[in-house]
Structure formats: C-alpha cells, structure tokens
Design a protein around this motif. Structure first.
Motif, PDB file in Angstrom:
ATOM      1  N   LYS A   1      34.217  41.414  45.913  1.00  0.00           N
ATOM      2  CA  LYS A   1      33.407  42.175  46.550  1.00  0.00           C
ATOM      3  C   LYS A   1      32.816  43.287  45.908  1.00  0.00           C
ATOM      4  N   VAL A   2      33.394  43.791  44.648  1.00  0.00           N
ATOM      5  CA  VAL A   2      32.673  44.556  43.649  1.00  0.00           C
ATOM      6  C   VAL A   2      31.561  43.660  43.005  1.00  0.00           C
ATOM      7  N   LEU A   3      31.966  42.485  42.632  1.00  0.00           N
ATOM      8  CA  LEU A   3      30.913  41.583  41.918  1.00  0.00           C
ATOM      9  C   LEU A   3      29.846  41.254  42.918  1.00  0.00           C
ATOM     10  N   GLU A   4      29.925  40.874  43.991  1.00  0.00           N
ATOM     11  CA  GLU A   4      28.830  40.681  44.892  1.00  0.00           C
ATOM     12  C   GLU A   4      28.020  42.046  45.070  1.00  0.00           C
TER      13      GLU A   4
ATOM     14  N   GLN B   1      20.829  39.490  41.113  1.00  0.00           N
ATOM     15  CA  GLN B   1      21.129  38.324  40.376  1.00  0.00           C
ATOM     16  C   GLN B   1      22.038  37.410  41.631  1.00  0.00           C
ATOM     17  N   GLU B   2      22.011  36.299  41.405  1.00  0.00           N
ATOM     18  CA  GLU B   2      22.517  35.385  42.434  1.00  0.00           C
ATOM     19  C   GLU B   2      23.961  35.266  42.489  1.00  0.00           C
TER      20      GLU B   2
ATOM     21  N   THR C   1      32.082  29.616  42.440  1.00  0.00           N
ATOM     22  CA  THR C   1      33.039  29.931  41.119  1.00  0.00           C
ATOM     23  C   THR C   1      33.753  31.268  41.286  1.00  0.00           C
ATOM     24  N   ALA C   2      33.273  32.046  42.418  1.00  0.00           N
ATOM     25  CA  ALA C   2      34.221  32.978  42.742  1.00  0.00           C
ATOM     26  C   ALA C   2      35.481  32.569  43.128  1.00  0.00           C
TER      27      ALA C   2
END
Length: 449
Positions: A73-76, A84-85, A90-91
């Motif tokens: 969720k942090v990465l999103e 960025q997409e 991959t997640a």
C-alpha cells in the motif's frame, strides 16, 4: 468477510475473500510445508534464556505477509505520488515470497546451516526455500500455478536473488523489508527486551521511494548500479534511530546472549556427531541412539539430503529425540543430549571479562588456546569467535550490502543514516567478541587465572 487470525504483534489479521492473493495465502498456510513452521522456533534455543521466546516461524511468516501488504500500500501511494505505474502482478509475487520466505529453515535455523557448512554443504535456507516451492511433488507449487501459470518460478526466483532489481524486491529484502519489520517487533515482545522503541506508524507514514547506489563504480569508469528502494524522510530520523537501536539491542541481549550462543554450539556438536555416525558404517548408526529410519539419520546418510528428508526435520523432532540420544553409545552424543535435557550448559568465559583492550584480549586468547589445545580439538572446550555486533549486524546474512542499510533524505538526496546520525555512526563499526565454552567448570576457572 474472510478468514481471520489474531496475532500478539499485529492484532487481527484478515484475509479478504475478495482478494485473490489473500485467498492464495490462506491456502498456502494450510499446506504441510507451511504448517511445519509451527515446529520451528523463531529464536531457536533462546527460550532456554528467555522463557517467553517460544514463538514460531509460522507466526512470524504470517506477520511478514501482513506487513508486506502494508508495504504494498505504501508502494502504491508513492508510485502515485511519483506518477509511476504500479504493477499489481509483480506486487503479488512479492507478497507470496514474503509469506513463504522461511519455508527452507532447518531445525534451529542458522545453527543447522552451520552444521551443514562444517560438513562441506553450503546450501543456505533461501535455496532450500526455493527448492521446496519448486518441488513438483509438494503442495505449494500446485497452488502457486493455479493462481497464475509461471507464478512458482517468479516467487522462487525472487527469493533466490541476492541483489535487488526493482522496488518490489525491497518489500522482501531491504533495510526496511517486511521480514525485519515483523521480527524486530515480535522478538522484542516475546523476549521482554525493553531497550529501543519502534514507532511503526510514523515510520510507515514517512516511507518514500528513491534510487540508491548499491555498489561502487567499476574500474573502467562505468556508472555504479542504482536501484529503487525504501527510504525515510528527514523528520523520521529519530524514529529510524530507535528502530536500528532496537535491532542492535536484540543482537546484543538476545541473539548473541552467551547462554544462547553456548547452546547453539552444543547443539551443533550434537548434530555433527549424529551426522558422522549416520554417514559411517551401518553398525555406527546404532551408537547415536536413533534408529536407521529416524529422519535425522535419513537426512545425514549418503544422498539423503533431499527435499522430502529435509521437510521431515524440525525443532520438535530433535528435541523429542533427546532422551533416546542421551542413552547413546557414542560419548559425544550421550553427553550433549543429557546436558540439553537437564539444561547443564557448558560454562562460558568471555574475553571481555579481561577488559576492552584488544591487545590484552589477544594475549589471553593465545594463552588459553595454547593451554587447552587438546580440549579445543576434542571440543570439550569450544571457541566462539565468529560473531560481532554492529548496528547492521544480521544473523546468517550479509549485512554489508548497501540496499540492506537504512537511508534518510538529506534535502532531495537519500543518504545512509550513519552519515547524518552521530548515534548510528558510533554503533556502525562491529564489536567483535570471543568466548570459550568449557564442559568442565574447573577448567573454565583455571583459564581465568
């Protein structure tokens, strides 16, 4: 609705039936390979010193999966901030890898790896994990392939990688990965270690994604490799210091506790003795106190190191065989097994008792090695000189890699934290310690003189 587990660290962990990766995780948890982790303690023999440290790699692995979902969720959030997409497939690989990352641990974890290495078998738990995941006869692979064709290899390959290739790898292996975010809090709670605090919510709120250099420039002048990883904002620096201090304290007070290290050496001696008998002539096996069909004997026998035999090994199996081994004909096996059953540890002599001065310690080390050379060879006196404590110390791992070090933003640029924090800089250099473990207390006392 969905499936629920209660956890002492994370509270209620929910597996959402609308999320395919959650439902896959729930099915994976129910496999024999994952259930085996109930019988492998997260901290090995630490319960001999810290009675509450009975938590398993089963609970830890579920906690890592739960924490990995938070990092996703942090990465999103951060990829949206950076326009960025986000790659959900991959997640999902990273999430499955987070859940399964400890499948390959043997009994007493890193102690068992050390036993194998002493026998010339340098196969770390990460490789065993990948082999278990890929095993065509296992229960894990069919579930992964049912989720997505080729998913097995993606997960196994991620766990085998030593260097990161993208930001998704940071979820599983980085200075701020899901593994350490769980084990630091879990081990701290279960051992009652009070020093060092972890402001988890504030750290998560201040996570950012940035590129760092993971190695030095090549001699030919080419640019160093760069990779995205998790970094922290400047205002999270105090919390980051406490996070690293908590980790340092765990190493100092728990992982490298003298009684724990002594027990690990004793168990190593026991298992090496059993391995010696198992790989010898048929009549030798009986001297171990174990039957020819015992899983330890099967594994240590010639050509016995298969995935099937490895999965039959766990802490409970070995502890359950202690009584039988205490009746062994082999003196080494019987002595150590009896000591473990009755908690009669070898007596420790730490060279730090003679002061901090390295010259004094070297002289004392030389004198003890000369005086007790025969006993050291026979392992009635055991030398422990392979451990050191530092802010990045890592049990059974490589702590020198740059992606394993914590980075803080200094303006717009991420900088390794020791360059910004005097506290961390002071603890960065490793403090080597050297200990002897004596089977005879009188010899320990003599070595002190």
């Amino acid at each position: 609705m969905g499936k629920r587990l209660r956890d002492p660290v994370h509270g209620l962990i929910v597996f959402d039936e609308k999320e395919p990766i959650d439902m896959l995780a729930w099915k994976l948890i129910d496999t024999p390979e994952f259930q085996r982790l109930r019988r492998i303690r997260q901290l090995g023999v630490s319960e001999f010193t810290f009675p509450g440290a009975v938590h398993s790699r089963f609970a830890h692995s579920i906690g890592v999966f739960h924490t990995a979902r938070t990092l996703v969720k942090v990465l999103e959030r951060e990829m949206k901030r950076n326009e960025q997409e986000f790659n959900n497939e991959t997640a999902q690989v990273a999430l499955a890898a987070a859940l399964l990352h400890d499948l390959g641990h043997g009994p007493f974890s890193h102690t068992f790896e050390g036993v194998q290495e002493s026998r010339g078998v340098k196969k770390r738990h990460e490789k065993w994990t990948a082999d278990i995941i890929r095993n065509p006869s296992g229960r894990v692979r069919p579930l992964l392939e049912a989720h997505r064709v080729g998913f097995t290899e993606e997960v196994a390959a991620l766990l085998e990688k030593e260097d990161p290739e993208d930001i998704y790898h940071a979820i599983v292996s980085s200075s701020f990965d899901a593994d350490r975010l769980d084990y630091i809090r879990r081990d701290k709670l279960m051992t009652g270690t009070g020093a060092g605090g972890i402001d988890f919510d504030w750290l998560i709120e201040n996570v950012r994604v940035a590129e760092i250099e993971i190695d030095a420039p090549d001699e030919d002048g080419s640019e160093p490799r760069r990779v995205q990883t998790f970094c922290l904002t400047a205002k999270a620096r105090p919390a980051a210091e406490q996070f690293l201090l908590a980790r340092y304290t765990l190493h100092q007070q728990v992982y490298f506790h003298k009684a724990t290290r002594c027990l690990e050496h004793m168990i190593s001696k026991l298992l090496r003795a059993v391995a010696r008998l198992a790989s010898g002539k048929k009549g030798e096996i009986k001297k171990s106190g174990l039957s020819e069909t015992h899983p330890l004997i099967r594994f240590f026998a010639k050509d016995g190191e298969t995935v099937e035999n490895y999965l039959a090994l766990d802490d409970a199996l070995i502890l359950g065989a202690i009584d039988a081994m205490s009746q062994a004909e082999d003196a080494d096996v019987a002595e150590i097994a009896t000591r473990l059953r009755e908690r009669k540890l070898y007596k420790t002599l730490d060279l730090a008792e003679f002061g901090k001065d390295s010259g004094t310690q070297r002289n004392r080390l030389r004198r003890i090695r000369e005086k007790f050379g025969d006993q050291i060879k026979a392992e009635t006196v055991m030398l422990d000189d392979k451990a050191a404590i530092g802010i990045y110390a890592e049990i059974g791992g490589d702590d020198e890699r740059m992606h394993k070090k914590l980075h803080i933003f200094d303006g717009e640029r991420p900088v390794e934290i020791s360059r910004l924090s005097k506290l961390i800089e002071a603890l960065e250099s490793k403090e080597q310690f050297t200990r002897f473990y004596f089977s005879d207390p009188a010899e320990r006392d003599a070595a002190r003189k």
